[in-house]
Each structure stands twice: as C-alpha cells, then as structure tokens.
Design a protein around this motif. Structure first.
Motif, PDB file in Angstrom:
ATOM      1  N   LEU A  47       2.747   4.797   9.774  1.00  0.00           N
ATOM      2  CA  LEU A  47       3.316   4.074   8.640  1.00  0.00           C
ATOM      3  C   LEU A  47       2.437   2.879   8.298  1.00  0.00           C
ATOM      4  O   LEU A  47       1.832   2.259   9.183  1.00  0.00           O
ATOM      5  N   GLY A  48       2.370   2.567   7.024  1.00  0.00           N
ATOM      6  CA  GLY A  48       1.625   1.395   6.581  1.00  0.00           C
ATOM      7  C   GLY A  48       2.541   0.248   6.229  1.00  0.00           C
ATOM      8  O   GLY A  48       3.768   0.387   6.175  1.00  0.00           O
ATOM      9  N   LYS A  49       1.961  -0.895   5.980  1.00  0.00           N
ATOM     10  CA  LYS A  49       2.709  -2.083   5.582  1.00  0.00           C
ATOM     11  C   LYS A  49       2.436  -2.375   4.113  1.00  0.00           C
ATOM     12  O   LYS A  49       1.285  -2.537   3.715  1.00  0.00           O
ATOM     13  N   SER A  50       3.499  -2.418   3.345  1.00  0.00           N
ATOM     14  CA  SER A  50       3.386  -2.678   1.912  1.00  0.00           C
ATOM     15  C   SER A  50       3.957  -4.050   1.596  1.00  0.00           C
ATOM     16  O   SER A  50       4.589  -4.693   2.433  1.00  0.00           O
ATOM     17  N   LEU A 191       3.081   9.335  -4.482  1.00  0.00           N
ATOM     18  CA  LEU A 191       1.799   9.060  -5.116  1.00  0.00           C
ATOM     19  C   LEU A 191       0.733   9.085  -4.029  1.00  0.00           C
ATOM     20  O   LEU A 191       0.922   8.500  -2.946  1.00  0.00           O
ATOM     21  N   LEU A 192      -0.399   9.750  -4.282  1.00  0.00           N
ATOM     22  CA  LEU A 192      -1.423   9.968  -3.270  1.00  0.00           C
ATOM     23  C   LEU A 192      -2.757   9.408  -3.733  1.00  0.00           C
ATOM     24  O   LEU A 192      -3.156   9.587  -4.895  1.00  0.00           O
ATOM     25  N   SER A 193      -3.465   8.759  -2.823  1.00  0.00           N
ATOM     26  CA  SER A 193      -4.808   8.275  -3.113  1.00  0.00           C
ATOM     27  C   SER A 193      -5.827   9.328  -2.722  1.00  0.00           C
ATOM     28  O   SER A 193      -5.499  10.349  -2.107  1.00  0.00           O
ATOM     29  N   ALA A 194      -7.091   9.074  -3.044  1.00  0.00           N
ATOM     30  CA  ALA A 194      -8.160  10.004  -2.691  1.00  0.00           C
ATOM     31  C   ALA A 194      -8.291  10.151  -1.179  1.00  0.00           C
ATOM     32  O   ALA A 194      -8.766  11.177  -0.690  1.00  0.00           O
ATOM     33  N   ARG A 195      -7.850   9.149  -0.423  1.00  0.00           N
ATOM     34  CA  ARG A 195      -7.935   9.201   1.037  1.00  0.00           C
ATOM     35  C   ARG A 195      -6.646   9.729   1.663  1.00  0.00           C
ATOM     36  O   ARG A 195      -6.445   9.608   2.872  1.00  0.00           O
ATOM     37  N   ASN A 196      -5.773  10.286   0.841  1.00  0.00           N
ATOM     38  CA  ASN A 196      -4.494  10.839   1.285  1.00  0.00           C
ATOM     39  C   ASN A 196      -3.496   9.771   1.691  1.00  0.00           C
ATOM     40  O   ASN A 196      -2.470  10.086   2.307  1.00  0.00           O
ATOM     41  N   GLU A 197      -3.769   8.506   1.405  1.00  0.00           N
ATOM     42  CA  GLU A 197      -2.718   7.502   1.533  1.00  0.00           C
ATOM     43  C   GLU A 197      -1.559   7.926   0.641  1.00  0.00           C
ATOM     44  O   GLU A 197      -1.760   8.421  -0.470  1.00  0.00           O
ATOM     45  N   THR A 198      -0.358   7.738   1.128  1.00  0.00           N
ATOM     46  CA  THR A 198       0.810   8.274   0.444  1.00  0.00           C
ATOM     47  C   THR A 198       1.875   7.200   0.292  1.00  0.00           C
ATOM     48  O   THR A 198       2.203   6.503   1.256  1.00  0.00           O
ATOM     49  N   LEU A 199       2.416   7.081  -0.910  1.00  0.00           N
ATOM     50  CA  LEU A 199       3.571   6.231  -1.163  1.00  0.00           C
ATOM     51  C   LEU A 199       4.710   7.143  -1.590  1.00  0.00           C
ATOM     52  O   LEU A 199       4.688   7.719  -2.682  1.00  0.00           O
ATOM     53  N   ALA A 200       5.700   7.334  -0.699  1.00  0.00           N
ATOM     54  CA  ALA A 200       6.844   8.200  -0.974  1.00  0.00           C
ATOM     55  C   ALA A 200       8.005   7.356  -1.478  1.00  0.00           C
ATOM     56  O   ALA A 200       8.253   6.256  -0.977  1.00  0.00           O
ATOM     57  N   GLN A 261       5.175   3.851   2.847  1.00  0.00           N
ATOM     58  CA  GLN A 261       3.736   4.090   2.836  1.00  0.00           C
ATOM     59  C   GLN A 261       3.315   4.758   4.141  1.00  0.00           C
ATOM     60  O   GLN A 261       3.655   4.295   5.235  1.00  0.00           O
ATOM     61  N   GLY A 262       2.594   5.871   4.035  1.00  0.00           N
ATOM     62  CA  GLY A 262       2.070   6.554   5.208  1.00  0.00           C
ATOM     63  C   GLY A 262       0.652   7.018   4.968  1.00  0.00           C
ATOM     64  O   GLY A 262       0.134   6.935   3.851  1.00  0.00           O
ATOM     65  N   ASN A 263       0.027   7.547   6.028  1.00  0.00           N
ATOM     66  CA  ASN A 263      -1.386   7.921   5.913  1.00  0.00           C
ATOM     67  C   ASN A 263      -1.598   9.407   5.652  1.00  0.00           C
ATOM     68  O   ASN A 263      -2.736   9.874   5.629  1.00  0.00           O
TER      69      ASN A 263
END
Length: 706
Positions: A47-50, A191-200, A261-263
């Motif tokens: 999980l990421g920190k938003s 939403l997905l970034s080019a690096r597969n970072e994901t905001l669900a 946010q996840g990777n």
C-alpha cells in the motif's frame, strides 16, 4: 493421471511444428530466442501513502504516488456548484471544507487520511431534494495516468483495463473530429500509471445509491479545418446517482468514498473489495456450488418426466458424481405466475423438489421475481403492480419467446407481499437453492418511471426486495443471482453470474464475454460471493464447440474457484467426458485462483491454483483470441519460485518436462495447456482435481464409492 514414462519419440512429436499446442522447456536465459511477448513480472503488494492538498478557492488535489487528481471540486448534475462562501478547517481525521450555496443550502466535505487509504465524506443540508447526481470528487484533472480499470454495472460488464484514448489528427475537414469520449464505472474503479501504480476508488456501502465513477476527456482542435489535435485533458468524477429523491429533514450524509493506493492493480482492487465485503457482510463462506441446471440442454421445454430421466441417469453412474444441486430453470410456468405450474409439471413443484432431495441433492428453482408475462394472471389481474410511464401505461421491458414482458414495481406493498409469498411457498416445498434472474428489472431509475413509492431510490427499492427474499428462503439457502447489478446484491447472494449468456458455440458475445468478465472480475471471486462464469458444455450432441474449445472452457471454469455447473445429461457423456467433469470438482471451502499476469499481459489468459499439501501449483494458459499465441513465461512470475519441476497435466496423465525456470508455449486460437509445477520432482497425484480435491479420498469420506 498415469505415472507411466513418456517415450522420447512422443515427446518430440508433442513439440513438433504444426501442433495445436506446443511447449518448449527453456533452461536458462542464454538459451532464449528473441523475446516474444515477454511481460514484466508481478511485484509484491504494498500500500502507498496518499495525501490531500487544499487550495484557498475551495478546490483540492489528491496525490497518490505519481498519480495526481488536480483541482477537484464537488459537482451537482455534472456542473460545479455555485458557491457564495467557502469555509476550510480541520476535522477529526483530516480537513473539512464547507461550501455555502445560493439558496442558503450547504455542502460539507470531510477529506480524511485513514490507515491505508484516503476518503471523502459528504453531507448535504438545507436541500429538500437530492440532486440527480452528486459528486464530492468532481471534475478532477487526471495526471500521470495511462490506463483505467472499469467495472461494469453487473452481469456482462464490460469490465477490464483500458488504455486512455489519445486524439489523433484524423477526421478533419467536413467531419467533426473532436474525438470526445466518456466511460462510466461502478462499484470499483482504478486509475493506473505507466509503472502500474494504482489508485482504486469505491464506497464501502452500496445499499442506497449507485456509486458511479466517470473517466472522460475534453479534447480541442487547432488549425484551419480543425486539422490538428490540440491540448487534451482527462478528467475524473466519483459520486452517487441520487435520483432526486426527497431528503428527510432537508439533510443527508452520504457514504464515504475511499481511495486506496497500491503498487499493482489486482491486489489493490482486491484489497478494496475485501473492505467492501467486510462492511457489507458478504456471504463469502458458503460451500462452493457444483451443480446441474436444466436450461442449456432443455431450455423452457424441460418437464417433470425429463427431470426423472436425468435423476435416473445419475443413479446409474458409478462411482456417484458428488453434485450438490439439481436446479430446474425457466420451464414450469407462465412467467409471473410462479406458483401455477404448466401441463408438463405436477400441480405444485413440491413433487419435483421431493424427487431431487430424496436422492441427496439440493432442490433448486429458477425465479425472476420482477418479470411478468403479458399472458399471466398477475398481468391481467394486477395492472397497478406494474412499472408504468408518466402516461400511466405499463412499460414493456422485453419481447422474447413470442411474448411481451413487463416489470413489477418493487416499491408496491402488494408486490412485496406477493414476492414474499412465492419464495415462502418454494421453501415449504423443499427448495434450498434459488436462482433469481433479471434482478436488473428491479433497478429502474426513479426519475424515468411512475411507481408506487417515489421517495426511495431504485437501489433502496431493490434492496428492500432482496431483504424479503433472503428472509423467506432462509439464511442456509444457496442464492444464485443472474442478469443482475452487482453492488446492491453484496451480503444477500452466495453466487453471481458475471458474464453474458454462453451457448454451445464460441462467439465474442458469449464465450468471449465469459473469458473477459471472469478474468477481470476474479479480484472479487470468493470476496463478494462465488463468481459464476456460466455453464460448461462437454456433450457431443447439440454442440458446435470443438473438443479443444470444450476442454479450454471447462478447465478455465474449474481452476478459477467459483461455481462449476453444467446442463449436460450425464448419461450421454463418454467416460473421458465424465472424467473431465470429475476433474473439475471444486473444494468445499471457497478458494480462488490467482491471475498473476493480469494488467501486465494483454494476450491470452493465465490462472494459477496453489496446492499447499502437495507443495505445487496448477497453471492454466488459455488462448481466448483468434490469433496464434506464442509467449515465454518465467516460472517465478507464475509461482513465486525461480525453478519448478514441470509436468504437462490432464485428468488422466502427467507428463514430465524437467526442472525449468521458464517455458515457451504456442497455442492455436481457443486452445489451452494445463501444467503442474512442483517444488520437488513429484507429479500430480492420480486423483487430484484441478481445484485440489483428492477425489478418491472425498468419495470414501462421503460413502460414494459403492
């Protein structure tokens, strides 16, 4: 699954060019030919920190890794709210913004920072009616996003990961070439970034409103004749369809919308799905369904005599097939008159239920609680029960089987009593498995129709009826939903059809949709309920599928970990087909396959099942496309182990391929290959099913061998 050794001649033949399925072991990177479609590998979930950033004008940003949502603001019916004053301050878990609107009404947002997520909560006050659509997170300009995950409203989707479209310089001149687009998503969005970072993104409560997200663009053109694509922004909304219902005390507090946010996409979506399932108390622990239904063999011509023939055919098969349920589909009445049988059945369905449960199976029945045939007594005697237009005329919903079909108004008290009576009667007859169809007919936008109660949203009315049905069938009954929206059914049903109707031929709208939806909905399989990818066709009669296609479909359904069902008469199946059906037997306890290359790889489908006691994995690769598929797969990406002892596996054999770190496969359209990957040099046990059941042990335990 014989352990006999394979001759070298047979092995070479297997790998020969021109085979429908070929598989070549590759032992080291140095031996590799030029990479063909090699996908990047999965990463361990984190999980990421938003964070939120507030601006003095009342707009705000969301920062999630490299993903940015800029200049977010609340919107009503797609328009920015007209604000007289804005007040900003702290809240218990973050920041609070209060917007004073024209007319002395207020919108309050709580922008929270939670453990592992952000959330936005909203309250509307001094409003007599809700907006049609309210978005607390509206008109957000999207940055550093190249793909998005879209979840369909319900069965059939379309669901999946889609690339953000880019406007081109095409269509200039006499043709308007703006190339505007907009996509809606329900229940869960990402939403997905080019690096597969994901905001669900999702609400955790779906019992009152449709929670809808929208990804859309605002393209511009430049030059004479609008010749060139100009600057283009992508925007995002997340909100609720509220249907202009009246607000009690001129106030409402909406469910919070959570942003996680996840990777990587799969784990991030599954993480938010687990949170939804816990909050809505999903029925995710029911015994996995392994059943027979009448529809795809007999359709609406099924009769009581044919039911007895099916049961007698099952009696003669040794060892006994451990089916749980025999389900009678749409065939026994005029739709709407559920308790009045036609000439092919006894006076009540109790005799049919008894025939089934006396043999040790659950008795299952198909009911479409909102559907009414114009030839039914319900239609003729209770016209006031139907959903109507504003000219007070009943609205025809569909016309099939040479009839016209209408929808009951789920808000009408007498309709609710009738639906309760129907399910109460079936329960007393002995039915303990219920397949309900066309529940989407109960989800009718309250602003488009005339109904008895106009003070509730379509979701609230549907949920009221779902509560009635669950109460009448009992907590222990298995409930399968079909032709249904997803979100409001969480917590009520045990199984959910996730794909369009399939048929005994391979079409994009049927089998193609099944592969798309089962793959893209696997993140919530056994989280909200058991996913049902629909029936399996093994029979030779009345079947346009090739043997290769039948096997690919069967193995795919079997490995996923959702429901497993067929309409085939078992008495007509060959021994090989019966063995394949037994090979699909699911675990009693729901267990899902993983799809490790989901979002990394757009070609073909890969599902992996873990067998803990055997310290092994089942790996299924299916080419569901219309082109030949040639790909390399690293075992580490599929199993987490750098090397595995690999075997080509089916229900009757296990062929050793050696200790490998990766494989190259070639599959013709609609073909598949099933592999057994072991930590040690041990092939699959001869009675292991694709889900991990030891079949002989299971039959002995349940006294089914004699």
């Amino acid at each position: 699954m014989s352990s006999k050794p394979i001759e070298r001649r047979s092995f070479i033949k297997l790998l020969a060019a021109g085979m429908a399925t070929a598989m070549l072991p590759i032992r080291s990177m140095a031996d590799l030919p030029p990479v063909v479609g090699q996908a990047a590998g999965p990463v361990k979930f984190k999980l990421g920190k938003s964070d939120w950033i507030l601006h003095s004008d009342g707009t705000f940003d969301l920062i999630a890794g490299s993903i940015r949502l800029r200049n977010c603001r609340p919107t009503i019916d797609g328009q920015s709210i007209f604000v007289r004053n804005t007040f900003m301050g702290d809240s218990p878990k973050g920041k609070r913004i209060i917007y004073e609107l024209e007319g002395n009404s207020f919108v309050m947002l709580d922008l929270k920072i939670n453990n592992g997520s952000l959330s936005v909560g909203a309250e509307l006050s001094s409003m007599s009616r809700a907006p049609f659509y309210f978005s607390p997170l509206g008109q957000a300009r999207v940055e550093n996003v190249d793909r998005f995950f879209k979840q369909g409203l319900g069965q059939g989707g379309p669901s999946g990961i889609y690339t953000i479209p880019k406007s081109s310089d095409a269509n200039w001149g006499n043709t308007a070439g703006e190339q505007a687009w907009s996509y809606d998503s329900y229940l869960t969005t990402a939403l997905l970034s080019a690096r597969n970072e994901t905001l669900a993104i999702s609400a955790y409560d779906h019992y009152d409103f449709i929670q809808q997200c929208t990804v859309y663009n605002r393209p511009h053109r430049k030059g004479l004749y609008d010749r060139y694509a100009d600057k283009e922004n992508v925007f995002f909304d997340a909100g609720f369809v509220m249907e202009n219902v009246p607000l009690q005390n001129d106030f409402i507090k909406l469910p919070e919308i959570y942003l996680v946010q996840g990777n990587n996409p799969f784990d991030t979506l599954q993480h938010i799905a687990w949170n939804i399932s816990e909050n809505m108390v999903a029925r995710k622990d029911t015994k996995t369904s392994y059943h027979w239904n009448s529809w795809y063999e007999y359709q609406h011509d099924f009769s009581f005599e044919q039911l007895k023939e099916v049961l007698l055919g099952l009696d003669e098969i040794k060892p006994k097939i451990p089916l749980q349920t025999i389900q009678i589909d749409d065939c026994y009445c005029v739709l709407g008159d559920w308790l009045e049988t036609n000439e092919r059945w006894p006076r009540t369905m109790e005799d049919a239920a008894r025939e089934i449960f006396q043999r040790g199976y659950r008795a299952g029945i198909w009911v479409a609680p909102f559907v009414v045939d114009s030839r039914s007594k319900i239609f003729k005697n209770h016209p006031d029960w139907l959903i109507r237009n504003f000219d007070d005329q009943p609205i025809r919903q569909d016309n099939f089987r040479e009839g016209s079909y209408y929808a009951l108004d789920g808000s009408h008290p007498d309709v609710q009593k009738y639906i309760a009576r129907v399910f109460r009667a079936f329960r007393k007859m002995g039915f303990t498995f219920y397949k309900t169809a066309y529940l989407g007919w109960g989800l009718k936008d309250s602003t488009d129709i005339k109904r008895y109660n106009r003070d509730k949203t379509s979701v609230q009315i549907l949920v009221d009826v779902m509560k009635i049905i669950r109460e009448e069938i009992g907590a222990g009954a298995y409930w399968m939903a079909s032709n249904s929206p997803f979100a409001p059914l969480i917590g009520f049903v045990d199984g959910m059809r996730i794909s369009a109707n399939v048929d005994a031929d391979w079409t994009a709208a049927g089998i193609g949709n099944m592969f798309q939806e089962s793959y893209n909905c696997q993140y919530f399989n056994n989280v909200y309920w058991q996913n049902d990818p629909d029936t399996i066709f093994l029979r030779d009669e009345n079947n346009e599928l090739t043997d290769t296609e039948k096997r690919s479909i069967a193995l795919w359904n079997g490995i996923l970990g959702g429901t497993v069902n067929t309409s085939d008469r078992f008495s007509t199946l060959t021994e090989e087909q019966l063995d394949l059906w037994r090979f699909l037997q699911p675990q009693d306890r729901p267990q899902s396959a993983v799809t490790p290359l989901w979002s990394y790889d757009e070609q073909g489908k890969v599902a992996v099942r873990r067998y803990k006691s055997e310290r092994a994995w089942g790996i299924l690769i299916v080419n569901d496309t219309e082109q030949r598929l040639k790909k390399n797969y690293k075992l580490e990406y599929l199993t987490g182990e750098e090397n595995c002892w690999l075997f080509r596996w089916n229900q009757s054999d296990c062929m050793p391929l050696g200790e490998l770190d990766q494989i190259e496969i070639t599959l013709d359209p609609h073909d598949s290959v099933l592999l057994y990957a072991s930590e040690s040099n041990h092939e699959a046990p001869s009675d292991l099913s694709i889900s991990g059941v030891m079949l002989e042990k299971y039959l002995r335990k349940h006294n089914l061998l004699d």
